[in-house]
Structure formats: structure tokens, C-alpha cells
Motif scaffolding. Structure first.
Motif, PDB file in Angstrom:
ATOM      1  N   ILE A 248       0.840  -1.207   0.000  1.00 40.65           N
ATOM      2  CA  ILE A 248       0.000   0.000   0.000  1.00 40.65           C
ATOM      3  C   ILE A 248       0.871   1.252   0.000  1.00 40.65           C
ATOM      4  O   ILE A 248       0.644   2.193  -0.767  1.00 40.65           O
ATOM      5  CB  ILE A 248      -0.939   0.006   1.217  1.00 40.65           C
ATOM      6  CG1 ILE A 248      -1.928  -1.167   1.142  1.00 40.65           C
ATOM      7  CG2 ILE A 248      -1.699   1.330   1.303  1.00 40.65           C
ATOM      8  CD1 ILE A 248      -2.764  -1.347   2.398  1.00 40.65           C
ATOM      9  N   ALA A 249       1.886   1.273   0.872  1.00 36.35           N
ATOM     10  CA  ALA A 249       2.742   2.451   0.992  1.00 36.35           C
ATOM     11  C   ALA A 249       3.459   2.767  -0.314  1.00 36.35           C
ATOM     12  O   ALA A 249       3.636   3.936  -0.678  1.00 36.35           O
ATOM     13  CB  ALA A 249       3.756   2.231   2.117  1.00 36.35           C
ATOM     14  N   LYS A 250       3.871   1.745  -1.039  1.00 38.48           N
ATOM     15  CA  LYS A 250       4.552   1.970  -2.312  1.00 38.48           C
ATOM     16  C   LYS A 250       3.624   2.591  -3.347  1.00 38.48           C
ATOM     17  O   LYS A 250       4.070   3.332  -4.233  1.00 38.48           O
ATOM     18  CB  LYS A 250       5.133   0.654  -2.843  1.00 38.48           C
ATOM     19  CG  LYS A 250       6.366   0.194  -2.081  1.00 38.48           C
ATOM     20  CD  LYS A 250       6.926  -1.099  -2.668  1.00 38.48           C
ATOM     21  CE  LYS A 250       8.212  -1.494  -1.962  1.00 38.48           C
ATOM     22  NZ  LYS A 250       8.807  -2.743  -2.513  1.00 38.48           N
ATOM     23  N   ALA A 251       2.346   2.276  -3.240  1.00 41.01           N
ATOM     24  CA  ALA A 251       1.377   2.893  -4.148  1.00 41.01           C
ATOM     25  C   ALA A 251       1.158   4.360  -3.790  1.00 41.01           C
ATOM     26  O   ALA A 251       1.029   5.211  -4.665  1.00 41.01           O
ATOM     27  CB  ALA A 251       0.056   2.130  -4.098  1.00 41.01           C
ATOM     28  N   LEU A 252       1.122   4.640  -2.490  1.00 45.31           N
ATOM     29  CA  LEU A 252       0.871   6.017  -2.033  1.00 45.31           C
ATOM     30  C   LEU A 252       2.076   6.915  -2.210  1.00 45.31           C
ATOM     31  O   LEU A 252       1.948   8.087  -2.570  1.00 45.31           O
ATOM     32  CB  LEU A 252       0.464   6.008  -0.558  1.00 45.31           C
ATOM     33  CG  LEU A 252      -0.758   5.172  -0.166  1.00 45.31           C
ATOM     34  CD1 LEU A 252      -1.069   5.346   1.315  1.00 45.31           C
ATOM     35  CD2 LEU A 252      -1.959   5.547  -1.017  1.00 45.31           C
ATOM     36  N   TYR A 253       3.273   6.376  -1.941  1.00 42.99           N
ATOM     37  CA  TYR A 253       4.499   7.187  -1.946  1.00 42.99           C
ATOM     38  C   TYR A 253       5.599   6.500  -2.758  1.00 42.99           C
ATOM     39  O   TYR A 253       6.621   6.094  -2.218  1.00 42.99           O
ATOM     40  CB  TYR A 253       4.974   7.404  -0.506  1.00 42.99           C
ATOM     41  CG  TYR A 253       3.917   7.918   0.417  1.00 42.99           C
ATOM     42  CD1 TYR A 253       3.463   9.232   0.334  1.00 42.99           C
ATOM     43  CD2 TYR A 253       3.353   7.092   1.392  1.00 42.99           C
ATOM     44  CE1 TYR A 253       2.483   9.720   1.184  1.00 42.99           C
ATOM     45  CE2 TYR A 253       2.379   7.577   2.248  1.00 42.99           C
ATOM     46  CZ  TYR A 253       1.938   8.874   2.133  1.00 42.99           C
ATOM     47  OH  TYR A 253       0.965   9.350   2.986  1.00 42.99           O
ATOM     48  N   PRO A 254       5.412   6.383  -4.056  1.00 44.60           N
ATOM     49  CA  PRO A 254       6.409   5.668  -4.869  1.00 44.60           C
ATOM     50  C   PRO A 254       7.808   6.267  -4.763  1.00 44.60           C
ATOM     51  O   PRO A 254       8.800   5.544  -4.821  1.00 44.60           O
ATOM     52  CB  PRO A 254       5.850   5.786  -6.297  1.00 44.60           C
ATOM     53  CG  PRO A 254       4.896   6.927  -6.249  1.00 44.60           C
ATOM     54  CD  PRO A 254       4.312   6.904  -4.884  1.00 44.60           C
ATOM     55  N   ASP A 255       7.904   7.569  -4.567  1.00 42.22           N
ATOM     56  CA  ASP A 255       9.216   8.219  -4.493  1.00 42.22           C
ATOM     57  C   ASP A 255       9.984   7.814  -3.236  1.00 42.22           C
ATOM     58  O   ASP A 255      11.223   7.902  -3.216  1.00 42.22           O
ATOM     59  CB  ASP A 255       9.063   9.747  -4.527  1.00 42.22           C
ATOM     60  CG  ASP A 255       8.582  10.256  -5.877  1.00 42.22           C
ATOM     61  OD1 ASP A 255       8.699   9.494  -6.870  1.00 42.22           O
ATOM     62  OD2 ASP A 255       8.077  11.388  -5.937  1.00 42.22           O
ATOM     63  N   LEU A 256       9.283   7.400  -2.201  1.00 43.45           N
ATOM     64  CA  LEU A 256       9.936   7.022  -0.952  1.00 43.45           C
ATOM     65  C   LEU A 256      10.443   5.585  -0.983  1.00 43.45           C
ATOM     66  O   LEU A 256      11.185   5.174  -0.091  1.00 43.45           O
ATOM     67  CB  LEU A 256       8.975   7.184   0.232  1.00 43.45           C
ATOM     68  CG  LEU A 256       8.480   8.592   0.525  1.00 43.45           C
ATOM     69  CD1 LEU A 256       7.525   8.577   1.727  1.00 43.45           C
ATOM     70  CD2 LEU A 256       9.651   9.527   0.791  1.00 43.45           C
ATOM     71  N   PHE A 257      10.044   4.837  -1.995  1.00 41.79           N
ATOM     72  CA  PHE A 257      10.392   3.419  -2.044  1.00 41.79           C
ATOM     73  C   PHE A 257      11.171   3.068  -3.325  1.00 41.79           C
ATOM     74  O   PHE A 257      11.101   1.941  -3.811  1.00 41.79           O
ATOM     75  CB  PHE A 257       9.143   2.554  -1.953  1.00 41.79           C
ATOM     76  CG  PHE A 257       8.503   2.592  -0.593  1.00 41.79           C
ATOM     77  CD1 PHE A 257       8.821   1.658   0.359  1.00 41.79           C
ATOM     78  CD2 PHE A 257       7.590   3.594  -0.271  1.00 41.79           C
ATOM     79  CE1 PHE A 257       8.238   1.688   1.625  1.00 41.79           C
ATOM     80  CE2 PHE A 257       7.002   3.640   0.992  1.00 41.79           C
ATOM     81  CZ  PHE A 257       7.340   2.685   1.938  1.00 41.79           C
ATOM     82  N   LYS A 258      11.920   4.022  -3.831  1.00 36.67           N
ATOM     83  CA  LYS A 258      12.721   3.752  -5.022  1.00 36.67           C
ATOM     84  C   LYS A 258      13.952   2.942  -4.657  1.00 36.67           C
ATOM     85  O   LYS A 258      14.493   3.071  -3.572  1.00 36.67           O
ATOM     86  CB  LYS A 258      13.146   5.072  -5.672  1.00 36.67           C
ATOM     87  CG  LYS A 258      11.978   5.805  -6.327  1.00 36.67           C
ATOM     88  CD  LYS A 258      12.447   7.080  -6.987  1.00 36.67           C
ATOM     89  CE  LYS A 258      11.309   7.812  -7.701  1.00 36.67           C
ATOM     90  NZ  LYS A 258      11.750   9.072  -8.343  1.00 36.67           N
TER      91      LYS A 258
END
Length: 377
Positions: free
Chosen positions: A367-377
Motif C-alpha cells: 500500500i505504501a509503495k502505491a501512495l508514496y512511490p518516491d519514498l520506495f525507489k
């Protein structure tokens, strides 16, 4: 949605809706439509989500998940397998199971249906009635003890080779008995009558029905203690919490947390307070648009969704067809919704999110990767 996930969550759509109804603990408020049927409630390993803001964005996971529901089986049935427990018996609950160290038998446990069950020895032949339970058994290294699983258990791959004992509503009781099982792990959507019948036939049944992430961890420790592998339960719980901490560490400084609509299926069943998916959304750094209902799995109407104006729409059903980001983006009347305007509609790996098992921490990351893709690069 929870389709094949309970893999009946995959459950079929009908199964999902039935499960959610079973899980419902209260009545929807004015913002919801009372449901006559409901989806099943909605486990983790290394997933990679490629989320962007494009129209057809899909949160892609590299692993396939299984499921179990978070429904509650309100049963008062208790199992009595022997005479009064000797003073050496261990009384344990889901919250304290793993604290006892090496298991001492006879062992009396209390399951998620508040039933007290006594075991004279460690179970050696186990049947799982839910995908999330199956995943948990394998995560604890108990795959060799598994002799039967429900038809939706699809993770890990080895589980597919186990004896199939039917689905959530057509469990083959005679087959379960023939397997000489000494532990049946049921779930919240397992029918009370089936549990009662299994008990009458001499089977030991334990209900796992976590309604939040803490409950998932408690189940890890409970099953580990029951099967005499408490150290594996502690290790699994530690790994689970580590993943959650990694996600929250990356999102803790986010100022504006997006409003989320989590769509379980095209009939607009969703999740509300009291569901473990609602907690997962919060852990991932989002805020659920559903806050004013006592039903953890309510059904909304289009007007409510439009008025609440979600900034992100997450699809917890990967059955395809009419339930894809592309289809959602073209729904009549939804063009005013922020998520539609900004093309922030994402399809999740539903098995990770909808199954309350050991991969649920990866579901939070999903879920978090969908919401904040820039934080999980």
C-alpha cells in the motif's frame, strides 16, 4: 477481491461478500448501504511495487499471496479432550503464548473465538481451512505436518500439492477425518455448525480470526507455542514487526496523508474501522475515507464515495474484468473525484493485503509503495 485470495479472500466475489457479512460487527451508518451479502475478509514475502500516477498503474508484487479472513465466529463451543488438566498444564492465550518458552503438555489454549482447548501433545497432522492459516504454518516451518488444506491455499507453492479438503462452505469432513488430523486450523468464516460437527467427531479445532495486525502477531506466537516451535514464532513476529517499522520509518515525515478509498469489489464494498485492512492503510501512511461506521466491511454508494472525494483509490480485487484501474477511471460521474482527476487508481496484490497472515506486513508495504512511490525507489 478477496477472490482467490482467501483465495475464496481468493474466494470468488460471492465468497468475499459472504465473508464480509460474517465479519460485520455492527450496522453501517448513514454513509453506508446495509449489505445483504458481503465479501470475505481479507499475508507477506519480498514484494516490489511499481506504482506511478499513470492511469493504468498496477502495484505489482513479485510474490503470490494466500489469504484468510478476519471475520469473527461468535461461538461458545469449547473442546474438552481429557479430565482435569494436571498442575503441569500450561494455560496460554494468543497474546501470551510464546512467552512460555518450550511448550509443556498438557497445554490449554484460548483461540480467537474465545474457546478453551486442551492438547495432550504437540499436533503432528494439521489441516488448514484458510489460506492465511496455511501461510502461517509454512512460515513457522511446519509444512511437513500439514496433511490437508482448503482449495484456495496457493502459497507457498508446496501448499498446492497438499490434499484438498474443499472450500470455505463445502469442507469435506469425512476427508478431514480420514487424514487422522490432530489439529484443524479454522478461520473467522468457518461456519459455526461445521466447527461444532468437527468437535463432535472428535477433531481438535482452533479458530484463528485476527482483526488487527497485533492479532496476526499473536496468532504467530499461539500456533508456534501450540506446535512446540515457540522460538520460530518469536522470530517470525520479530521479522514481521521489522518490516512494519521499515515502512513507517519511511512515511513518518509525510505531512499530507492522502484520503484513501479501498475498493474490495465493483459493488463498492470497502473497509472501515475495526478491520485489519483499515489499520494497514493507516500504517502505510494513508487515511481511510470511511470513518463513520461500526461495520468493518461496509458497502457504500457512489454518492458517498464522490462526496468524500478520495485522493487515491486502491483496488483490493485482482479478478480483472470490470475491476481494473482503466475501468474505474471511466466510471460515469466519478470524474469529479480527485483520484480520478489525477489518475491515482492502483491495483494491489490483493493476496498480500486481504489475508491476515504472515505476509500482511508486506501488504502494508504494498500500500505504501502505491501512495508514496518516491519514498520506495
Amino acid at each position: 477481491m478477496l477472490r482467490r485470495k482467501y483465495s475464496g479472500l481468493p474466494l470468488t466475489l460471492v465468497a468475499i461478500m459472504l465473508t464480509l457479512m460474517l465479519a460485520a460487527c455492527g450496522d453501517p451508518t448513514a454513509t453506508t448501504i446495509p449489505a445483504t451479502t458481503a465479501p470475505a475478509k481479507p499475508t507477506t514475502a519480498a514484494t516490489t511495487v511499481a506504482a506511478t500516477t499513470s492511469a493504468a498503474t498496477t502495484v505489482a508484487a513479485t510474490t503470490v499471496a494466500t489469504t484468510s479472513a478476519a471475520t469473527t465466529v461468535p461461538t461458545t463451543a469449547a473442546i474438552t479432550t481429557a479430565t482435569t488438566a494436571p498442575t503441569t498444564s500450561v494455560a496460554t492465550t494468543a497474546a501470551t503464548a510464546a512467552k512460555a518458552g518450550a511448550t509443556t503438555y498438557p497445554l490449554t489454549i484460548t483461540d480467537d473465538a474465545k474457546r478453551s482447548i486442551k492438547f495432550e501433545k504437540a499436533p503432528s497432522k494439521i489441516v488448514s481451512l484458510a489460506p492465511s492459516n496455511t501461510e502461517l504454518l509454512y512460515a513457522l516451518g511446519l509444512g511437513e505436518r500439514v496433511v490437508g488444506v482448503d482449495e484456495y491455499s496457493d502459497f507457498p507453492a508446496e501448499a498446492k500439492q497438499k490434499e484438498k479438503i474443499g472450500g470455505y462452505k463445502d469442507t469435506n469432513l469425512e476427508r478431514v477425518i480420514a487424514l487422522n488430523t490432530d489439529l484443524v486450523l479454522a478461520s473467522g468464516i468457518t461456519a459455526k455448525q461445521l466447527i461444532s460437527t468437527m468437535e463432535t467427531r472428535g477433531l481438535m479445532v482452533v479458530v484463528l480470526d485476527p482483526t488487527n495486525l497485533a492479532g496476526v502477531v499473536a496468532n504467530m506466537k499461539l500456533v508456534a507455542q501450540l506446535t512446540n516451535v515457540p522460538e520460530k514464532g518469536e522470530a517470525l513476529a520479530t521479522e514481521f514487526q521489522k518490516k512494519l517499522d521499515e515502512v513507517t520509518a519511511k512515511t513518518k515525515d509525510v505531512k499530507a496523508r492522502p484520503r484513501i478509498f479501498y475498493e474490495l469489489d465493483p459493488t463498492l464494498f470497502t473497509v472501515g474501522p475495526g478491520s485489519f485492512i483499515d489499520e494497514m492503510i493507516q500504517k502505510a501512511g494513508g487515511q481511510n475515507i470511511v470513518t463513520d461506521t461500526t461495520n468493518p466491511y461496509p458497502q457504500l454508494n457512489q454518492e458517498v464515495v464522490i462526496n468524500k472525494d478520495p485522493e487515491v483509490i486502491l483496488l483490493g480485487d485482482d479478478t480483472g474484468g470490470n475491476h481494473t484501474p482503466e475501468k474505474i477511471l471511466t466510471r460515469p460521474g466519478w470524474d469529479k473525484i480527485s483520484a480520478i482527476k489525477n489518475k491515482r487508481v492502483y491495483a494491489l496484490n490483493a493476496n498480500l493485503v486481504n489475508r491476515p497472515g504472515p505476509r500482511a506486513a508486506l501488504g502494508v508495504e504494498n500500500i505504501a509503495k502505491a501512495l508514496y512511490p518516491d519514498l520506495f525507489k
